[in-house]
Scaffold this motif. Structure first.
Motif, PDB file in Angstrom:
ATOM      1  N   PRO A  37       4.751  17.291   8.969  1.00 22.66           N
ATOM      2  CA  PRO A  37       5.292  16.472   7.881  1.00 22.66           C
ATOM      3  C   PRO A  37       4.340  16.435   6.683  1.00 22.66           C
ATOM      4  O   PRO A  37       3.126  16.369   6.847  1.00 22.66           O
ATOM      5  N   LEU A  38       4.917  16.496   5.502  1.00 23.70           N
ATOM      6  CA  LEU A  38       4.146  16.503   4.265  1.00 23.70           C
ATOM      7  C   LEU A  38       4.493  15.259   3.466  1.00 23.70           C
ATOM      8  O   LEU A  38       5.645  15.074   3.060  1.00 23.70           O
ATOM      9  N   THR A  39       3.519  14.391   3.258  1.00 24.30           N
ATOM     10  CA  THR A  39       3.750  13.177   2.473  1.00 24.30           C
ATOM     11  C   THR A  39       3.693  13.510   0.991  1.00 24.30           C
ATOM     12  O   THR A  39       2.694  14.028   0.488  1.00 24.30           O
ATOM     13  N   LEU A  40       4.784  13.232   0.291  1.00 25.38           N
ATOM     14  CA  LEU A  40       4.846  13.461  -1.148  1.00 25.38           C
ATOM     15  C   LEU A  40       4.322  12.246  -1.908  1.00 25.38           C
ATOM     16  O   LEU A  40       3.528  12.378  -2.838  1.00 25.38           O
ATOM     17  N   PHE A  41       4.791  11.063  -1.517  1.00 28.71           N
ATOM     18  CA  PHE A  41       4.349   9.826  -2.150  1.00 28.71           C
ATOM     19  C   PHE A  41       4.394   8.689  -1.154  1.00 28.71           C
ATOM     20  O   PHE A  41       5.232   8.678  -0.239  1.00 28.71           O
ATOM     21  N   ARG A  42       3.484   7.736  -1.348  1.00 28.87           N
ATOM     22  CA  ARG A  42       3.516   6.477  -0.610  1.00 28.87           C
ATOM     23  C   ARG A  42       3.535   5.347  -1.630  1.00 28.87           C
ATOM     24  O   ARG A  42       3.151   5.532  -2.790  1.00 28.87           O
ATOM     25  N   MET A  43       3.959   4.171  -1.186  1.00 32.82           N
ATOM     26  CA  MET A  43       3.952   2.987  -2.048  1.00 32.82           C
ATOM     27  C   MET A  43       3.314   1.824  -1.284  1.00 32.82           C
ATOM     28  O   MET A  43       3.963   0.828  -0.993  1.00 32.82           O
ATOM     29  N   ASN A  44       2.039   1.975  -0.979  1.00 32.04           N
ATOM     30  CA  ASN A  44       1.348   0.977  -0.164  1.00 32.04           C
ATOM     31  C   ASN A  44       0.182   0.317  -0.887  1.00 32.04           C
ATOM     32  O   ASN A  44      -0.545  -0.474  -0.284  1.00 32.04           O
ATOM     33  N   SER A  45      -0.007   0.626  -2.172  1.00 31.16           N
ATOM     34  CA  SER A  45      -1.088   0.020  -2.944  1.00 31.16           C
ATOM     35  C   SER A  45      -0.687  -0.030  -4.411  1.00 31.16           C
ATOM     36  O   SER A  45       0.274   0.626  -4.834  1.00 31.16           O
ATOM     37  N   LYS A  46      -1.432  -0.803  -5.186  1.00 30.74           N
ATOM     38  CA  LYS A  46      -1.160  -0.886  -6.620  1.00 30.74           C
ATOM     39  C   LYS A  46      -1.355   0.468  -7.286  1.00 30.74           C
ATOM     40  O   LYS A  46      -0.633   0.824  -8.221  1.00 30.74           O
ATOM     41  N   GLN A  47      -2.344   1.240  -6.789  1.00 29.46           N
ATOM     42  CA  GLN A  47      -2.577   2.570  -7.349  1.00 29.46           C
ATOM     43  C   GLN A  47      -1.379   3.480  -7.090  1.00 29.46           C
ATOM     44  O   GLN A  47      -1.020   4.300  -7.945  1.00 29.46           O
ATOM     45  N   ASP A  48      -0.754   3.326  -5.922  1.00 27.15           N
ATOM     46  CA  ASP A  48       0.452   4.115  -5.632  1.00 27.15           C
ATOM     47  C   ASP A  48       1.579   3.777  -6.606  1.00 27.15           C
ATOM     48  O   ASP A  48       2.252   4.669  -7.129  1.00 27.15           O
ATOM     49  N   ILE A  49       1.773   2.490  -6.850  1.00 34.34           N
ATOM     50  CA  ILE A  49       2.865   2.046  -7.736  1.00 34.34           C
ATOM     51  C   ILE A  49       2.651   2.551  -9.153  1.00 34.34           C
ATOM     52  O   ILE A  49       3.606   2.899  -9.860  1.00 34.34           O
ATOM     53  N   GLU A  50       1.391   2.630  -9.585  1.00 34.14           N
ATOM     54  CA  GLU A  50       1.085   3.057 -10.942  1.00 34.14           C
ATOM     55  C   GLU A  50       1.427   4.519 -11.194  1.00 34.14           C
ATOM     56  O   GLU A  50       1.460   4.960 -12.351  1.00 34.14           O
ATOM     57  N   GLN A  51       1.734   5.269 -10.142  1.00 35.68           N
ATOM     58  CA  GLN A  51       2.116   6.675 -10.309  1.00 35.68           C
ATOM     59  C   GLN A  51       3.572   6.832 -10.760  1.00 35.68           C
ATOM     60  O   GLN A  51       4.003   7.950 -11.036  1.00 35.68           O
ATOM     61  N   PHE A  52       4.306   5.704 -10.832  1.00 34.41           N
ATOM     62  CA  PHE A  52       5.734   5.769 -11.122  1.00 34.41           C
ATOM     63  C   PHE A  52       6.064   5.096 -12.442  1.00 34.41           C
ATOM     64  O   PHE A  52       5.402   4.153 -12.869  1.00 34.41           O
ATOM     65  N   LEU A  70       4.368  -3.913  -6.132  1.00 36.04           N
ATOM     66  CA  LEU A  70       3.870  -3.924  -4.768  1.00 36.04           C
ATOM     67  C   LEU A  70       4.338  -5.193  -4.080  1.00 36.04           C
ATOM     68  O   LEU A  70       4.157  -6.298  -4.589  1.00 36.04           O
ATOM     69  N   ASP A  71       4.961  -5.031  -2.927  1.00 38.42           N
ATOM     70  CA  ASP A  71       5.512  -6.159  -2.168  1.00 38.42           C
ATOM     71  C   ASP A  71       4.656  -6.386  -0.930  1.00 38.42           C
ATOM     72  O   ASP A  71       4.587  -5.543  -0.042  1.00 38.42           O
ATOM     73  N   GLU A  72       3.993  -7.538  -0.876  1.00 35.89           N
ATOM     74  CA  GLU A  72       3.134  -7.871   0.259  1.00 35.89           C
ATOM     75  C   GLU A  72       3.743  -8.964   1.133  1.00 35.89           C
ATOM     76  O   GLU A  72       3.043  -9.581   1.928  1.00 35.89           O
ATOM     77  N   SER A  73       5.051  -9.168   1.017  1.00 38.42           N
ATOM     78  CA  SER A  73       5.741 -10.179   1.810  1.00 38.42           C
ATOM     79  C   SER A  73       5.800  -9.761   3.282  1.00 38.42           C
ATOM     80  O   SER A  73       6.383  -8.717   3.601  1.00 38.42           O
ATOM     81  N   PRO A  74       5.223 -10.536   4.199  1.00 35.59           N
ATOM     82  CA  PRO A  74       5.277 -10.183   5.627  1.00 35.59           C
ATOM     83  C   PRO A  74       6.715 -10.081   6.133  1.00 35.59           C
ATOM     84  O   PRO A  74       7.024  -9.228   6.975  1.00 35.59           O
ATOM     85  N   GLY A  75       7.598 -10.936   5.608  1.00 35.68           N
ATOM     86  CA  GLY A  75       8.985 -10.918   6.060  1.00 35.68           C
ATOM     87  C   GLY A  75       9.699  -9.643   5.680  1.00 35.68           C
ATOM     88  O   GLY A  75      10.346  -8.999   6.522  1.00 35.68           O
ATOM     89  N   ARG A  76       9.593  -9.248   4.427  1.00 39.34           N
ATOM     90  CA  ARG A  76      10.285  -8.032   3.975  1.00 39.34           C
ATOM     91  C   ARG A  76       9.640  -6.762   4.527  1.00 39.34           C
ATOM     92  O   ARG A  76      10.303  -5.743   4.677  1.00 39.34           O
ATOM     93  N   ASN A  77       8.336  -6.825   4.845  1.00 37.66           N
ATOM     94  CA  ASN A  77       7.650  -5.634   5.345  1.00 37.66           C
ATOM     95  C   ASN A  77       7.675  -5.513   6.866  1.00 37.66           C
ATOM     96  O   ASN A  77       7.187  -4.511   7.406  1.00 37.66           O
ATOM     97  N   LYS A  78       8.246  -6.486   7.540  1.00 40.71           N
ATOM     98  CA  LYS A  78       8.319  -6.419   8.996  1.00 40.71           C
ATOM     99  C   LYS A  78       9.120  -5.191   9.420  1.00 40.71           C
ATOM    100  O   LYS A  78      10.243  -4.980   8.987  1.00 40.71           O
ATOM    101  N   GLY A  79       8.522  -4.377  10.255  1.00 39.98           N
ATOM    102  CA  GLY A  79       9.192  -3.177  10.734  1.00 39.98           C
ATOM    103  C   GLY A  79       8.949  -1.941   9.892  1.00 39.98           C
ATOM    104  O   GLY A  79       9.397  -0.851  10.249  1.00 39.98           O
TER     105      GLY A  79
END
Length: 254
Positions: A37-52, A70-79
């Protein structure tokens, strides 16, 4: 160029040199192409979000809104498998400013990765050894909008307004995270929102940008939207965990 942009520019250039050197040292060209698998983009940090970059019909006189954060809500990120993910949200509205009624059409919002220039040219992704685009997503917001999301790929081709597009088909209805798989061969070529009459093969060796758009205006649907994004990858059939849903009529909704 701002200091932060200059640092990113140099980091991309350094990465390009490092990756190219590793390929030469490992003589990767003599081996079988990697199916990992080849990761093209992730959205797990502020630096990631700034690429868009984001945009919506309000840029030309519409009334929709768009946010990508960047969404750090435990509820929305569950799973999701991540502590933080991207959140694309806002209001999809079909109305436009009164002085522009009848002249423009409202009802769209979107985001895409920004071009990645380096000292040696622009960075692109080679997905020619992979069969599927895989997106880890969470669908929220007004359920009437669930069939109005599209994923867009731009290649490093001669016509910069060309986009390869496919509808995002979600299988969950409970707001949970899921992996959406789309065969690269099922993307269709569009230009300025219209289906291109003569379809050609995608230049998968040079993927320039990746984005997602919400086209409520095409389906005449408005409402609040909310999409979580964890990652975008290129994978092969051994990594597909559920059969992809294929667009039966690719021209519908474009």
């Amino acid at each position: 160029m701002a200091p932060s942009n200059w640092a990113a520019y140099l980091n991309r250039s350094t990465k390009l040199i490092r990756d190219s050197s590793i390929k030469i040292l490992r003589m990767e060209g003599a081996d079988e192409p990697s199916r990992a698998p080849l990761t093209l983009f992730r959205m797990n940090s502020k630096q990631d979000i700034e690429q868009f970059a984001t945009g919506c019909d309000a840029d030309i006189g519409g009334t929709s809104t768009v946010h990508l954060e960047l969404d750090e809500s435990p509820g929305r990120n569950k799973g999701s498998g991540s502590k933080a993910t991207g959140r694309f949200w806002g209001d999809m509205r079909l109305d436009v400013r009164s002085e522009l009624q009848g002249r423009i059409r409202g009802g769209y919002a979107g985001f895409r990765s920004q071009p990645r220039p380096t000292l040696f040219g622009e960075m692109v992704n080679d997905v020619s050894n992979h069969q599927f685009l895989a997106l880890r997503l969470r669908l929220g917001g007004d359920p009437r909008l669930r069939n109005s999301y599209f994923v867009n790929l731009q290649t490093d081709g001669p016509i910069t307004t060309d986009l390869w597009q496919h509808r995002l088909y979600f299988q969950r209805n409970d707001g949970g995270w899921e992996d959406v798989f789309i065969p690269f061969e099922n993307f269709i070529l569009t230009n300025t929102g219209e289906l291109v009459q003569y379809q050609i093969a995608m230049m998968r060796e040079r993927i320039r940008t990746v984005g997602i758009s919400l086209l409520g205006g095409n389906s005449g649907v408005s409402g609040s939207y909310d999409l979580g994004i964890d990652s975008v990858r290129a994978v092969n059939e051994e990594d597909v965990t559920r059969p992809p849903l294929i667009e039966k009529d690719p021209s519908h909704g474009i």
